[in-house]
Design a protein around this motif. Structure first.
Motif, PDB file in Angstrom:
ATOM      1  N   PRO A   1      59.200  68.996   7.900  1.00  0.00           N
ATOM      2  CA  PRO A   1      58.023  69.861   8.101  1.00  0.00           C
ATOM      3  C   PRO A   1      58.395  71.315   8.375  1.00  0.00           C
ATOM      4  O   PRO A   1      57.663  72.227   7.980  1.00  0.00           O
ATOM      5  N   ILE A   2      59.541  71.542   9.013  1.00  0.00           N
ATOM      6  CA  ILE A   2      59.969  72.923   9.256  1.00  0.00           C
ATOM      7  C   ILE A   2      60.281  73.609   7.932  1.00  0.00           C
ATOM      8  O   ILE A   2      59.867  74.748   7.690  1.00  0.00           O
ATOM      9  N   LEU A   3      60.994  72.934   7.037  1.00  0.00           N
ATOM     10  CA  LEU A   3      61.313  73.510   5.736  1.00  0.00           C
ATOM     11  C   LEU A   3      60.057  73.743   4.897  1.00  0.00           C
ATOM     12  O   LEU A   3      59.963  74.744   4.175  1.00  0.00           O
ATOM     13  N   MET A   4      59.091  72.847   4.989  1.00  0.00           N
ATOM     14  CA  MET A   4      57.848  73.027   4.250  1.00  0.00           C
ATOM     15  C   MET A   4      57.081  74.240   4.754  1.00  0.00           C
ATOM     16  O   MET A   4      56.556  75.034   3.970  1.00  0.00           O
ATOM     17  N   LEU A   5      57.022  74.405   6.075  1.00  0.00           N
ATOM     18  CA  LEU A   5      56.332  75.550   6.655  1.00  0.00           C
ATOM     19  C   LEU A   5      57.039  76.855   6.299  1.00  0.00           C
ATOM     20  O   LEU A   5      56.414  77.835   5.890  1.00  0.00           O
ATOM     21  N   VAL A   6      58.360  76.856   6.426  1.00  0.00           N
ATOM     22  CA  VAL A   6      59.132  78.065   6.126  1.00  0.00           C
ATOM     23  C   VAL A   6      59.028  78.416   4.649  1.00  0.00           C
ATOM     24  O   VAL A   6      58.835  79.586   4.290  1.00  0.00           O
ATOM     25  N   ALA A   7      59.135  77.428   3.770  1.00  0.00           N
ATOM     26  CA  ALA A   7      59.068  77.693   2.331  1.00  0.00           C
ATOM     27  C   ALA A   7      57.708  78.265   1.940  1.00  0.00           C
ATOM     28  O   ALA A   7      57.629  79.226   1.162  1.00  0.00           O
ATOM     29  N   GLY A   8      56.644  77.694   2.479  1.00  0.00           N
ATOM     30  CA  GLY A   8      55.308  78.201   2.162  1.00  0.00           C
ATOM     31  C   GLY A   8      55.092  79.626   2.632  1.00  0.00           C
ATOM     32  O   GLY A   8      54.556  80.468   1.906  1.00  0.00           O
ATOM     33  N   LEU A   9      55.536  79.904   3.853  1.00  0.00           N
ATOM     34  CA  LEU A   9      55.372  81.258   4.381  1.00  0.00           C
ATOM     35  C   LEU A   9      56.266  82.266   3.661  1.00  0.00           C
ATOM     36  O   LEU A   9      55.856  83.404   3.425  1.00  0.00           O
ATOM     37  N   VAL A  10      57.479  81.870   3.328  1.00  0.00           N
ATOM     38  CA  VAL A  10      58.378  82.791   2.615  1.00  0.00           C
ATOM     39  C   VAL A  10      57.811  83.134   1.242  1.00  0.00           C
ATOM     40  O   VAL A  10      57.754  84.309   0.863  1.00  0.00           O
ATOM     41  N   ILE A  11      57.358  82.137   0.498  1.00  0.00           N
ATOM     42  CA  ILE A  11      56.804  82.394  -0.831  1.00  0.00           C
ATOM     43  C   ILE A  11      55.577  83.293  -0.737  1.00  0.00           C
ATOM     44  O   ILE A  11      55.438  84.266  -1.480  1.00  0.00           O
ATOM     45  N   THR A  12      54.691  82.997   0.209  1.00  0.00           N
ATOM     46  CA  THR A  12      53.462  83.765   0.342  1.00  0.00           C
ATOM     47  C   THR A  12      53.722  85.195   0.778  1.00  0.00           C
ATOM     48  O   THR A  12      53.236  86.156   0.169  1.00  0.00           O
ATOM     49  N   LEU A  13      54.484  85.381   1.849  1.00  0.00           N
ATOM     50  CA  LEU A  13      54.651  86.715   2.409  1.00  0.00           C
ATOM     51  C   LEU A  13      55.582  87.591   1.577  1.00  0.00           C
ATOM     52  O   LEU A  13      55.380  88.801   1.503  1.00  0.00           O
ATOM     53  N   VAL A  14      56.587  87.010   0.935  1.00  0.00           N
ATOM     54  CA  VAL A  14      57.419  87.810   0.030  1.00  0.00           C
ATOM     55  C   VAL A  14      56.578  88.281  -1.152  1.00  0.00           C
ATOM     56  O   VAL A  14      56.690  89.437  -1.579  1.00  0.00           O
ATOM     57  N   SER A  15      55.714  87.429  -1.664  1.00  0.00           N
ATOM     58  CA  SER A  15      54.844  87.825  -2.772  1.00  0.00           C
ATOM     59  C   SER A  15      53.901  88.947  -2.362  1.00  0.00           C
ATOM     60  O   SER A  15      53.667  89.886  -3.130  1.00  0.00           O
ATOM     61  N   VAL A  16      53.366  88.873  -1.152  1.00  0.00           N
ATOM     62  CA  VAL A  16      52.451  89.914  -0.671  1.00  0.00           C
ATOM     63  C   VAL A  16      53.177  91.243  -0.519  1.00  0.00           C
ATOM     64  O   VAL A  16      52.692  92.293  -0.961  1.00  0.00           O
ATOM     65  N   VAL A  17      54.348  91.228   0.102  1.00  0.00           N
ATOM     66  CA  VAL A  17      55.081  92.473   0.350  1.00  0.00           C
ATOM     67  C   VAL A  17      55.567  93.086  -0.962  1.00  0.00           C
ATOM     68  O   VAL A  17      55.414  94.297  -1.187  1.00  0.00           O
ATOM     69  N   VAL A  18      56.132  92.288  -1.854  1.00  0.00           N
ATOM     70  CA  VAL A  18      56.622  92.817  -3.124  1.00  0.00           C
ATOM     71  C   VAL A  18      55.454  93.287  -3.986  1.00  0.00           C
ATOM     72  O   VAL A  18      55.521  94.355  -4.614  1.00  0.00           O
ATOM     73  N   GLY A  19      54.377  92.535  -4.011  1.00  0.00           N
ATOM     74  CA  GLY A  19      53.206  92.942  -4.791  1.00  0.00           C
ATOM     75  C   GLY A  19      52.601  94.240  -4.298  1.00  0.00           C
ATOM     76  O   GLY A  19      52.235  95.110  -5.099  1.00  0.00           O
ATOM     77  N   SER A  20      52.497  94.403  -2.988  1.00  0.00           N
ATOM     78  CA  SER A  20      51.945  95.653  -2.468  1.00  0.00           C
ATOM     79  C   SER A  20      52.884  96.823  -2.731  1.00  0.00           C
ATOM     80  O   SER A  20      52.433  97.940  -2.996  1.00  0.00           O
ATOM     81  N   ALA A  21      54.186  96.591  -2.699  1.00  0.00           N
ATOM     82  CA  ALA A  21      55.135  97.670  -3.002  1.00  0.00           C
ATOM     83  C   ALA A  21      55.035  98.075  -4.464  1.00  0.00           C
ATOM     84  O   ALA A  21      55.092  99.270  -4.788  1.00  0.00           O
ATOM     85  N   ILE A  22      54.866  97.110  -5.350  1.00  0.00           N
ATOM     86  CA  ILE A  22      54.743  97.429  -6.770  1.00  0.00           C
ATOM     87  C   ILE A  22      53.426  98.153  -7.049  1.00  0.00           C
ATOM     88  O   ILE A  22      53.380  99.109  -7.828  1.00  0.00           O
TER      89      ILE A  22
END
Length: 124
Positions: free
Chosen positions: A61-82
């Protein structure tokens, strides 16, 4: 002993500005997701920390939570920068182009009047 930030950036980051933008913002998104995971576990939202501690295999469950948050927040930060790449920062910072995109413009539209229909209805 001090290490210059420029030396580290030249050594580890790509030379292409676009890939440098992706790497830097991806690292920022990973850092933000790490803070989020730590905050979720520290504040025990939804009794999640107790549930994971009582589980036989808490890694899943820790890996599932971390993976979901990493995918979501990296996409948000990179998308807003672009999305902010084209912003004109000399006139008031990011987003200053937005009002000029939505200014109303009056343009005449040519319309042909149907004179036959007006005569049939008896309106002059």
């Amino acid at each position: 002993m001090t290490v210059k930030v420029d030396a580290i950036a030249k050594r580890f980051l790509p030379k292409d500005p676009f890939f440098r933008l992706l790497v830097v913002n991806s690292l920022a998104g990973i850092g933000i997701s790490g803070l989020m995971v730590g905050g979720i576990f520290y504040s025990n939202i939804g009794n999640l920390t107790v549930l994971i501690r009582g589980d036989d295999s808490p890694l899943v469950p820790i890996l599932m939570l971390v993976a979901g948050l990493v995918i979501t927040l990296v996409s948000v930060v990179v998308g807003s920068a672009i999305m902010l790449l084209g912003a004109d920062q000399t006139k008031g910072g990011p987003g200053s182009k937005l009002p000029s995109l939505f200014e109303p413009r009056l343009e005449p539209i040519p319309v042909k009047a149907d004179t036959v229909r007006v005569r049939r209805l008896g309106v002059r």
